[in-house]
Design a protein around this motif. Structure first.
Motif, PDB file in Angstrom:
ATOM      1  N   ASP A  32       0.841  -1.204   0.000  1.00 51.71           N
ATOM      2  CA  ASP A  32       0.000   0.000   0.000  1.00 51.71           C
ATOM      3  C   ASP A  32       0.877   1.255   0.000  1.00 51.71           C
ATOM      4  O   ASP A  32       0.516   2.275  -0.577  1.00 51.71           O
ATOM      5  CB  ASP A  32      -0.944   0.021   1.206  1.00 51.71           C
ATOM      6  CG  ASP A  32      -2.406  -0.132   0.797  1.00 51.71           C
ATOM      7  OD1 ASP A  32      -2.670  -0.663  -0.309  1.00 51.71           O
ATOM      8  OD2 ASP A  32      -3.296   0.278   1.565  1.00 51.71           O
ATOM      9  N   HIS A  33       2.024   1.181   0.660  1.00 51.35           N
ATOM     10  CA  HIS A  33       2.955   2.308   0.632  1.00 51.35           C
ATOM     11  C   HIS A  33       3.393   2.608  -0.798  1.00 51.35           C
ATOM     12  O   HIS A  33       3.382   3.773  -1.229  1.00 51.35           O
ATOM     13  CB  HIS A  33       4.192   2.033   1.497  1.00 51.35           C
ATOM     14  CG  HIS A  33       5.340   2.937   1.174  1.00 51.35           C
ATOM     15  ND1 HIS A  33       5.311   4.294   1.441  1.00 51.35           N
ATOM     16  CD2 HIS A  33       6.519   2.696   0.540  1.00 51.35           C
ATOM     17  CE1 HIS A  33       6.442   4.850   1.005  1.00 51.35           C
ATOM     18  NE2 HIS A  33       7.180   3.903   0.461  1.00 51.35           N
ATOM     19  N   PHE A  34       3.774   1.575  -1.532  1.00 62.59           N
ATOM     20  CA  PHE A  34       4.253   1.806  -2.901  1.00 62.59           C
ATOM     21  C   PHE A  34       3.141   2.308  -3.806  1.00 62.59           C
ATOM     22  O   PHE A  34       3.389   3.133  -4.694  1.00 62.59           O
ATOM     23  CB  PHE A  34       4.914   0.541  -3.460  1.00 62.59           C
ATOM     24  CG  PHE A  34       6.223   0.245  -2.787  1.00 62.59           C
ATOM     25  CD1 PHE A  34       7.325   1.064  -2.987  1.00 62.59           C
ATOM     26  CD2 PHE A  34       6.350  -0.826  -1.914  1.00 62.59           C
ATOM     27  CE1 PHE A  34       8.534   0.824  -2.351  1.00 62.59           C
ATOM     28  CE2 PHE A  34       7.542  -1.082  -1.269  1.00 62.59           C
ATOM     29  CZ  PHE A  34       8.646  -0.249  -1.479  1.00 62.59           C
ATOM     30  N   LEU A  35       1.920   1.860  -3.565  1.00 61.05           N
ATOM     31  CA  LEU A  35       0.779   2.383  -4.326  1.00 61.05           C
ATOM     32  C   LEU A  35       0.581   3.864  -4.015  1.00 61.05           C
ATOM     33  O   LEU A  35       0.433   4.687  -4.927  1.00 61.05           O
ATOM     34  CB  LEU A  35      -0.489   1.581  -3.988  1.00 61.05           C
ATOM     35  CG  LEU A  35      -1.792   2.057  -4.634  1.00 61.05           C
ATOM     36  CD1 LEU A  35      -1.707   2.055  -6.162  1.00 61.05           C
ATOM     37  CD2 LEU A  35      -2.967   1.188  -4.153  1.00 61.05           C
ATOM     38  N   ALA A  36       0.601   4.223  -2.735  1.00 58.32           N
ATOM     39  CA  ALA A  36       0.393   5.623  -2.334  1.00 58.32           C
ATOM     40  C   ALA A  36       1.547   6.516  -2.775  1.00 58.32           C
ATOM     41  O   ALA A  36       1.333   7.626  -3.282  1.00 58.32           O
ATOM     42  CB  ALA A  36       0.216   5.708  -0.812  1.00 58.32           C
ATOM     43  N   ALA A  37       2.780   6.034  -2.605  1.00 59.18           N
ATOM     44  CA  ALA A  37       3.964   6.846  -2.929  1.00 59.18           C
ATOM     45  C   ALA A  37       4.098   7.090  -4.428  1.00 59.18           C
ATOM     46  O   ALA A  37       4.719   8.072  -4.847  1.00 59.18           O
ATOM     47  CB  ALA A  37       5.223   6.160  -2.395  1.00 59.18           C
TER      48      ALA A  37
ATOM     49  N   PHE B 134      11.534  -4.424  -2.743  1.00 54.38           N
ATOM     50  CA  PHE B 134      10.091  -4.439  -2.465  1.00 54.38           C
ATOM     51  C   PHE B 134       9.319  -3.668  -3.536  1.00 54.38           C
ATOM     52  O   PHE B 134       8.252  -4.092  -3.975  1.00 54.38           O
ATOM     53  CB  PHE B 134       9.791  -3.829  -1.091  1.00 54.38           C
ATOM     54  CG  PHE B 134      10.042  -4.744   0.072  1.00 54.38           C
ATOM     55  CD1 PHE B 134       9.388  -5.965   0.183  1.00 54.38           C
ATOM     56  CD2 PHE B 134      10.921  -4.373   1.086  1.00 54.38           C
ATOM     57  CE1 PHE B 134       9.607  -6.807   1.270  1.00 54.38           C
ATOM     58  CE2 PHE B 134      11.144  -5.208   2.179  1.00 54.38           C
ATOM     59  CZ  PHE B 134      10.488  -6.423   2.265  1.00 54.38           C
ATOM     60  N   LYS B 135       9.870  -2.549  -3.962  1.00 49.28           N
ATOM     61  CA  LYS B 135       9.195  -1.723  -4.970  1.00 49.28           C
ATOM     62  C   LYS B 135       9.053  -2.488  -6.288  1.00 49.28           C
ATOM     63  O   LYS B 135       7.986  -2.479  -6.918  1.00 49.28           O
ATOM     64  CB  LYS B 135       9.976  -0.422  -5.194  1.00 49.28           C
ATOM     65  CG  LYS B 135       9.301   0.531  -6.177  1.00 49.28           C
ATOM     66  CD  LYS B 135      10.096   1.829  -6.310  1.00 49.28           C
ATOM     67  CE  LYS B 135       9.426   2.776  -7.290  1.00 49.28           C
ATOM     68  NZ  LYS B 135      10.186   4.037  -7.442  1.00 49.28           N
ATOM     69  N   ASP B 136      10.128  -3.134  -6.703  1.00 49.56           N
ATOM     70  CA  ASP B 136      10.096  -3.918  -7.939  1.00 49.56           C
ATOM     71  C   ASP B 136       9.056  -5.044  -7.838  1.00 49.56           C
ATOM     72  O   ASP B 136       8.279  -5.278  -8.776  1.00 49.56           O
ATOM     73  CB  ASP B 136      11.487  -4.501  -8.209  1.00 49.56           C
ATOM     74  CG  ASP B 136      11.485  -5.449  -9.387  1.00 49.56           C
ATOM     75  OD1 ASP B 136      11.223  -4.988 -10.518  1.00 49.56           O
ATOM     76  OD2 ASP B 136      11.708  -6.657  -9.186  1.00 49.56           O
ATOM     77  N   GLU B 137       9.041  -5.733  -6.697  1.00 49.00           N
ATOM     78  CA  GLU B 137       8.074  -6.823  -6.503  1.00 49.00           C
ATOM     79  C   GLU B 137       6.649  -6.280  -6.516  1.00 49.00           C
ATOM     80  O   GLU B 137       5.756  -6.884  -7.116  1.00 49.00           O
ATOM     81  CB  GLU B 137       8.380  -7.560  -5.194  1.00 49.00           C
ATOM     82  CG  GLU B 137       9.612  -8.439  -5.310  1.00 49.00           C
ATOM     83  CD  GLU B 137      10.306  -8.755  -3.997  1.00 49.00           C
ATOM     84  OE1 GLU B 137      11.376  -9.400  -4.056  1.00 49.00           O
ATOM     85  OE2 GLU B 137       9.809  -8.351  -2.920  1.00 49.00           O
TER      86      GLU B 137
END
Length: 196
Positions: free
Chosen positions: A82-87, A172-175
């Motif tokens: 959810d962090h990567f979606l929001a960021a 984590f971002k790539d995944e």
């Protein structure tokens, strides 16, 4: 996936969004007590969770955390994603996250009679602290994970997992990106099936 992803994957259908948002607070066949499109949102949420829990890319992210956080690793990964979606929200939606978040809070406030008791209890806190926007920063995610850690009486150590987020941020971002591309396709197909 956590709140923001579930809301986003519902598309623009308000009742589907509400169902997807409240689903964790609706057990078993209780979903049949809700309006039809809310029921479909709850079903969509459950389908998204099943797809996520079985996905090899998600397993890769979980494995990185499992030795330290055990079965809490899956919960942590949901929040990290959810962090990567929001960021990186601009990659997914044309509306600014702050506006999208504000519109969603208005939606749930205007449909409070549909919400389960548990959701009614945490909703004011969610709105006051703007959880959906808070996900977008590492400090914000650290705060959310620390709050969750308190709810497990500090057994989960989830508050510490922000260290792994910083250390393995690019992995984590790539995944997330690789997994989420597949999840979007799955959710869109499932949504069409449910609404036809």
């Amino acid at each position: 996936m956590n709140y923001l992803a579930h809301i986003y994957l519902s598309g623009e259908n308000d009742m589907l969004k509400i169902g997807n948002f409240i689903a964790d607070s609706v057990k078993g066949k209780q979903y049949l007590d809700y309006p039809e499109t809310v029921q479909k949102g709850i079903t969509l949420h459950r389908n998204i969770d099943e797809f996520t829990d079985a996905h090899p890319i998600v397993h890769q992210s979980v494995r990185r955390l499992f030795e330290k956080y055990s079965h809490y690793s899956t919960v942590i990964v949901d929040i990290l994603y959810d962090h990567f979606l929001a960021a990186n929200w601009q990659d997914f939606h044309n509306t600014k996250l702050e506006n999208y978040s504000s519109d969603f809070y208005k939606l749930i406030q205007n449909n409070i009679e549909v919400l389960p008791k548990r959701v009614k209890n945490f909703m004011p806190y969610m709105i006051e602290h703007d959880w959906l926007v808070t996900y977008s920063t590492i400090d914000g995610i650290g705060l959310i994970l620390s709050q969750m850690n308190k709810r497990t009486k500090f057994r989960s150590k989830m508050g510490e997992s922000v260290h792994e987020l910083r250390e393995f941020y690019e992995e984590f971002k790539d995944e997330f990106y690789r997994f989420f591309a597949e999840l979007e396709v799955f959710a869109e197909k499932r949504k069409k099936e449910l609404l036809q």
